[in-house]
Design a protein around this motif. Structure first.
Motif, PDB file in Angstrom:
ATOM      1  N   CYS A   4       0.834  -1.207   0.000  1.00  0.00           N
ATOM      2  CA  CYS A   4       0.000   0.000   0.000  1.00  0.00           C
ATOM      3  C   CYS A   4       0.869   1.258   0.000  1.00  0.00           C
ATOM      4  O   CYS A   4       0.601   2.217  -0.737  1.00  0.00           O
ATOM      5  CB  CYS A   4      -0.935  -0.020   1.209  1.00  0.00           C
ATOM      6  SG  CYS A   4      -1.918   1.470   1.408  1.00  0.00           S
ATOM      7  N   ILE A   5       1.919   1.263   0.828  1.00  0.00           N
ATOM      8  CA  ILE A   5       2.839   2.411   0.858  1.00  0.00           C
ATOM      9  C   ILE A   5       3.506   2.584  -0.496  1.00  0.00           C
ATOM     10  O   ILE A   5       3.656   3.702  -1.004  1.00  0.00           O
ATOM     11  CB  ILE A   5       3.884   2.213   1.970  1.00  0.00           C
ATOM     12  CG1 ILE A   5       3.203   2.159   3.334  1.00  0.00           C
ATOM     13  CG2 ILE A   5       4.919   3.336   1.944  1.00  0.00           C
ATOM     14  CD1 ILE A   5       4.146   1.838   4.472  1.00  0.00           C
ATOM     15  N   ASP A   6       3.910   1.477  -1.096  1.00  0.00           N
ATOM     16  CA  ASP A   6       4.541   1.531  -2.412  1.00  0.00           C
ATOM     17  C   ASP A   6       3.587   2.127  -3.451  1.00  0.00           C
ATOM     18  O   ASP A   6       3.986   2.947  -4.284  1.00  0.00           O
ATOM     19  CB  ASP A   6       4.975   0.116  -2.820  1.00  0.00           C
ATOM     20  CG  ASP A   6       5.539   0.068  -4.221  1.00  0.00           C
ATOM     21  OD1 ASP A   6       6.683   0.512  -4.427  1.00  0.00           O
ATOM     22  OD2 ASP A   6       4.830  -0.413  -5.131  1.00  0.00           O
ATOM     23  N   THR A   7       2.315   1.729  -3.392  1.00  0.00           N
ATOM     24  CA  THR A   7       1.318   2.242  -4.343  1.00  0.00           C
ATOM     25  C   THR A   7       1.105   3.743  -4.173  1.00  0.00           C
ATOM     26  O   THR A   7       1.018   4.497  -5.146  1.00  0.00           O
ATOM     27  CB  THR A   7      -0.010   1.495  -4.157  1.00  0.00           C
ATOM     28  OG1 THR A   7       0.201   0.090  -4.308  1.00  0.00           O
ATOM     29  CG2 THR A   7      -1.045   1.970  -5.168  1.00  0.00           C
ATOM     30  N   ILE A   8       1.037   4.200  -2.921  1.00  0.00           N
ATOM     31  CA  ILE A   8       0.831   5.628  -2.650  1.00  0.00           C
ATOM     32  C   ILE A   8       2.018   6.448  -3.138  1.00  0.00           C
ATOM     33  O   ILE A   8       1.852   7.506  -3.758  1.00  0.00           O
ATOM     34  CB  ILE A   8       0.602   5.838  -1.143  1.00  0.00           C
ATOM     35  CG1 ILE A   8      -0.680   5.150  -0.699  1.00  0.00           C
ATOM     36  CG2 ILE A   8       0.544   7.320  -0.807  1.00  0.00           C
ATOM     37  CD1 ILE A   8      -0.857   5.134   0.788  1.00  0.00           C
ATOM     38  N   MET A   9       3.223   5.967  -2.869  1.00  0.00           N
ATOM     39  CA  MET A   9       4.409   6.707  -3.281  1.00  0.00           C
ATOM     40  C   MET A   9       4.541   6.742  -4.804  1.00  0.00           C
ATOM     41  O   MET A   9       5.023   7.730  -5.373  1.00  0.00           O
ATOM     42  CB  MET A   9       5.648   6.076  -2.645  1.00  0.00           C
ATOM     43  CG  MET A   9       5.649   6.184  -1.117  1.00  0.00           C
ATOM     44  SD  MET A   9       6.958   5.243  -0.309  1.00  0.00           S
ATOM     45  CE  MET A   9       8.405   6.203  -0.757  1.00  0.00           C
ATOM     46  N   TYR A  10       4.103   5.686  -5.461  1.00  0.00           N
ATOM     47  CA  TYR A  10       4.146   5.663  -6.933  1.00  0.00           C
ATOM     48  C   TYR A  10       3.081   6.585  -7.532  1.00  0.00           C
ATOM     49  O   TYR A  10       3.332   7.269  -8.531  1.00  0.00           O
ATOM     50  CB  TYR A  10       3.940   4.236  -7.429  1.00  0.00           C
ATOM     51  CG  TYR A  10       3.955   4.102  -8.938  1.00  0.00           C
ATOM     52  CD1 TYR A  10       5.163   4.082  -9.640  1.00  0.00           C
ATOM     53  CD2 TYR A  10       2.767   4.010  -9.650  1.00  0.00           C
ATOM     54  CE1 TYR A  10       5.179   3.965 -11.026  1.00  0.00           C
ATOM     55  CE2 TYR A  10       2.769   3.893 -11.028  1.00  0.00           C
ATOM     56  CZ  TYR A  10       3.976   3.874 -11.719  1.00  0.00           C
ATOM     57  OH  TYR A  10       3.995   3.760 -13.091  1.00  0.00           O
ATOM     58  N   ALA A  11       1.889   6.626  -6.909  1.00  0.00           N
ATOM     59  CA  ALA A  11       0.800   7.447  -7.432  1.00  0.00           C
ATOM     60  C   ALA A  11       0.985   8.929  -7.110  1.00  0.00           C
ATOM     61  O   ALA A  11       0.373   9.781  -7.768  1.00  0.00           O
ATOM     62  CB  ALA A  11      -0.542   6.961  -6.880  1.00  0.00           C
ATOM     63  N   ASN A  12       1.797   9.255  -6.095  1.00  0.00           N
ATOM     64  CA  ASN A  12       2.018  10.650  -5.702  1.00  0.00           C
ATOM     65  C   ASN A  12       3.523  10.922  -5.675  1.00  0.00           C
ATOM     66  O   ASN A  12       4.125  10.980  -4.593  1.00  0.00           O
ATOM     67  CB  ASN A  12       1.397  10.934  -4.341  1.00  0.00           C
ATOM     68  CG  ASN A  12      -0.090  10.680  -4.303  1.00  0.00           C
ATOM     69  OD1 ASN A  12      -0.896  11.555  -4.584  1.00  0.00           O
ATOM     70  ND2 ASN A  12      -0.473   9.461  -3.936  1.00  0.00           N
ATOM     71  N   PRO A  13       4.144  11.073  -6.825  1.00  0.00           N
ATOM     72  CA  PRO A  13       5.600  11.277  -6.852  1.00  0.00           C
ATOM     73  C   PRO A  13       5.998  12.580  -6.167  1.00  0.00           C
ATOM     74  O   PRO A  13       5.382  13.622  -6.382  1.00  0.00           O
ATOM     75  CB  PRO A  13       5.926  11.305  -8.350  1.00  0.00           C
ATOM     76  CG  PRO A  13       4.637  11.661  -9.023  1.00  0.00           C
ATOM     77  CD  PRO A  13       3.554  11.079  -8.178  1.00  0.00           C
ATOM     78  N   CYS A  14       6.993  12.484  -5.287  1.00  0.00           N
ATOM     79  CA  CYS A  14       7.478  13.652  -4.546  1.00  0.00           C
ATOM     80  C   CYS A  14       9.002  13.678  -4.587  1.00  0.00           C
ATOM     81  O   CYS A  14       9.647  12.689  -4.953  1.00  0.00           O
ATOM     82  CB  CYS A  14       6.998  13.609  -3.094  1.00  0.00           C
ATOM     83  SG  CYS A  14       5.199  13.697  -2.902  1.00  0.00           S
TER      84      CYS A  14
END
Length: 648
Positions: free
Chosen positions: A321-331
């Motif tokens: 889930c963390i991986d998906t969030i970080m991929y969907a919201n690049p920072c």
């Protein structure tokens, strides 16, 4: 060689029916009728009798999906099938027989027995009329009679109560069997007292007031969405919360996910955006400044299974889930913090899996910094368990900007988890204040607008006009005054954001100069605090300081003195908060008995201060305000014609 006979009713039952009834039905019947210890014993007997014909004996353990005796029942049927295939004519070297017919099921596998089901229904009804409840971490001075009386006073009938903890335990545990006419009474948090976030609210308020962090991450809030407003303990902070419990359930069963929350300074304003997280074990925000984005995730991971090879699927799900969030919201930068339930000194499957995840995203643990002061973040003084399972993981740029990293060891903290404090240099990461102001960690002090005089308000307006005058010239700049609604120029966006920040800073600086400041504090102490809590707090701080100076030993008289003083302080806090209303009543009665004014003392208990307006319209003096009200009421009463005869 003759046939040998082994007495085992379970194996006799299974071997007798295996030729005529499906294997799955026999397995279900074994699980239904025999307890787990009988199934385990039967499996051992089978392997002892046919150690040569069967594969290596494997001891089963329970998992999250299936108990161990379910797997062992399947192993028994597979073993019998293996033996039957080797001796096709039924000429088994060892036959299993039954001596006690009461130990055999009274029905065939796959068949419904009315008497059996009736018996099960009767037993189930008896069980539903009673509920077993465990009470943990209560004061050691409480007796069985005291706990029983508390439950009885709550309107619940106690059938049986038993003390489960040892005599020398710092806290006690009780097993209570009750008749549950109203289950909501037992599962209501007010029935047992403060817990979860409510228990830590005072400590969290102290951290926000004294340390003034820019961002505070919380785990195990134990709040549902309907009560998430309790997190707003300070108006200088905004928050995002993710509940770990489903409020639609009348009774929450199993182990909920705890809940997470992130508090951030309100003056960050629109620079913080909330991120939708599909998991109930994490929440996230994105901080943006001058096109630079930093994501902050707060997580509460599942418990460690202590396996050296198998990773808990739920643990992997949260990382995915963390991986998906970080991929969907690049920072540009990432910070992942929270209770990971992982100690890297264990070197087990979970610690290695988390290490791989951090390396993949280029995240470093705050403990890896040479200036960090690493120590245990979890201390269970009742069980003498200590570990470092709470971590703050940062991307390389933020990690290289760490100025300090420490564990806040504070005896006033009611949780077994200590707070972690990481200070990051503001330069080169994200900058939320203008040049020359203090770095992160110094929140804007609130102004007391409700007591500001008319003269102070006029001074504020003059100071604000003076600061806004040079900014007004920037409105003529083409980058700010662009009228193109479809403009995508980054320079225009940056210029508008810069101007807005300067306007906000001008308002804040004018307020700091002209309006009196609000005294920092959490809003008043609990009644009886100085008399009952403060002495216990002083003792706890004293022994905790000595314990820290001596290297924080885990055994010995000093360790026991620190534990005892810490527990006495937290017990005093709970007791005072519980009896706050009674303390106020007694204090009021004593003061009235001494001749004090009743209404004045009542006003002190429930203060309701209202600001008297100093100007209404053009009237700015008491006489002018009174004359204005007199004129308005005169017009109101003479607005309708009246007959003198009717009024006579």
């Amino acid at each position: 060689m003759g046939v040998q006979y082994e007495v085992n009713e379970l194996l006799c039952f299974a071997a007798h029916h295996m030729q005529r009834i499906d294997e799955c039905e026999i397995t279900a019947a074994i699980i239904e009728y025999y307890p787990a210890e009988c199934i385990a014993a039967a499996k051992k007997v089978l392997w002892d009798c046919y150690v040569v014909d069967l594969p290596c004996f494997e001891k089963r353990i329970s998992s999250r999906t299936r108990p161990s005796h379910h797997k062992e029942a399947e192993d028994i049927m597979k073993g019998l099938k293996c033996i039957d295939s080797k001796y096709p004519m039924g000429d088994w070297p060892t036959m299993f027989v039954a001596l006690d017919l009461n130990e055999l099921p009274r029905w065939k596998p796959g068949e419904a027995n009315a008497a059996f089901h009736l018996e099960r229904i009767i037993m189930l009804e008896r069980k539903l009329r009673r509920a077993e409840y465990f009470v943990f971490r209560v004061d050691p001075e409480l007796s069985v009679e005291t706990v029983k009386q508390h439950i009885t006073d709550g309107g619940v009938t106690v059938v049986e109560i038993e003390r489960m903890s040892q005599d020398n335990a710092v806290t006690q545990s009780f097993r209570v069997l009750v008749n549950v006419d109203d289950p909501n009474k037992l599962y209501n948090e007010d029935f047992w007292g403060d817990g979860g976030f409510k228990r830590s609210k005072l400590y969290i308020k102290d951290i926000l007031t004294m340390r003034q962090p820019d961002i505070l991450c919380l785990q195990e809030t134990w709040l549902i969405n309907e009560t998430a407003g309790l997190i707003a303990v300070d108006t200088d902070y905004l928050h995002v919360h993710k509940s770990g419990m489903d409020s639609r359930q009348e009774v929450i069963m199993g182990r909920p996910k705890g809940g997470t929350a992130i508090l951030y300074r309100s003056d960050f304003g629109k620079k913080v955006s909330h991120v939708d997280v599909p998991s109930s074990r994490a929440c996230a925000v994105v901080l943006t400044e001058n096109s630079l984005r930093m994501m902050l995730l707060c997580v509460y991971m599942p418990c460690d299974n202590y396996s050296t090879s198998v990773v808990d699927p739920e643990f992997d799900d949260v990382l995915h889930c963390i991986d998906t969030i970080m991929y969907a919201n690049p920072c540009h930068e990432y910070v992942v913090c929270g209770d990971f339930k992982v100690s890297f000194t264990r070197n087990n499957a979970h610690s290695r899996r988390l290490e791989e995840f951090l390396q993949w995203y280029g995240l470093s643990k705050c403990w890896d910094s040479p200036i960090s002061n690493m120590s245990n973040t979890y201390q269970n003084f009742s069980l003498n368990q200590f570990s470092c399972i709470d971590h703050i993981c940062l991307s390389n740029r933020v990690f290289s900007s760490i100025e300090s990293c420490e564990v806040i060891s504070d005896p006033t903290n009611p949780s077994n988890h200590s707070a972690l404090a990481v200070k990051v240099c503001q330069q080169g990461v994200l900058k939320f204040t203008k040049e020359g102001q203090a770095a992160w960690g110094q929140s804007v002090q609130r102004r007391k607008w409700n007591v500001a005089t008319l003269e102070q308000v006029r001074e504020y307006k003059a100071a604000l006009d003076r600061r806004l005058a040079p900014l007004m010239r920037k409105l003529d700049d083409e980058t700010v005054s662009c009228l193109n609604l479809g403009c995508t120029s980054a320079a225009h966006d940056n210029a508008i954001e810069s101007l807005c920040s300067e306007i906000v800073n001008a308002c804040l600086d004018s307020g700091l100069e002209c309006i009196p400041a609000k005294k920092p504090g959490w809003g008043g102490e609990v009644a009886g605090w100085n008399k009952f809590v403060q002495p216990a707090k002083d003792r706890s701080l004293f022994w905790h300081w000595i314990w820290c100076e001596c290297g924080r030993p885990n055994i010995g008289a000093l360790y026991e003195a620190m534990k005892r003083s810490r527990h006495q302080y937290h017990y005093a806090v709970r007791l005072v908060r519980k009896n706050e209303f009674a303390t106020k009543k007694n204090s009021l009665a004593e003061k009235i008995k001494s001749g004090a004014d009743f209404w004045r003392e009542l006003q002190k208990i429930n203060p309701c201060s209202k600001m008297t307006p100093q100007a209404i319209g053009d009237a700015d003096s008491p006489q002018e305000i009174a004359d204005m009200f007199g004129k308005k009421y005169s017009e109101l009463y003479t607005s309708v014609p009246t007959d003198a005869n009717e009024m006579a």
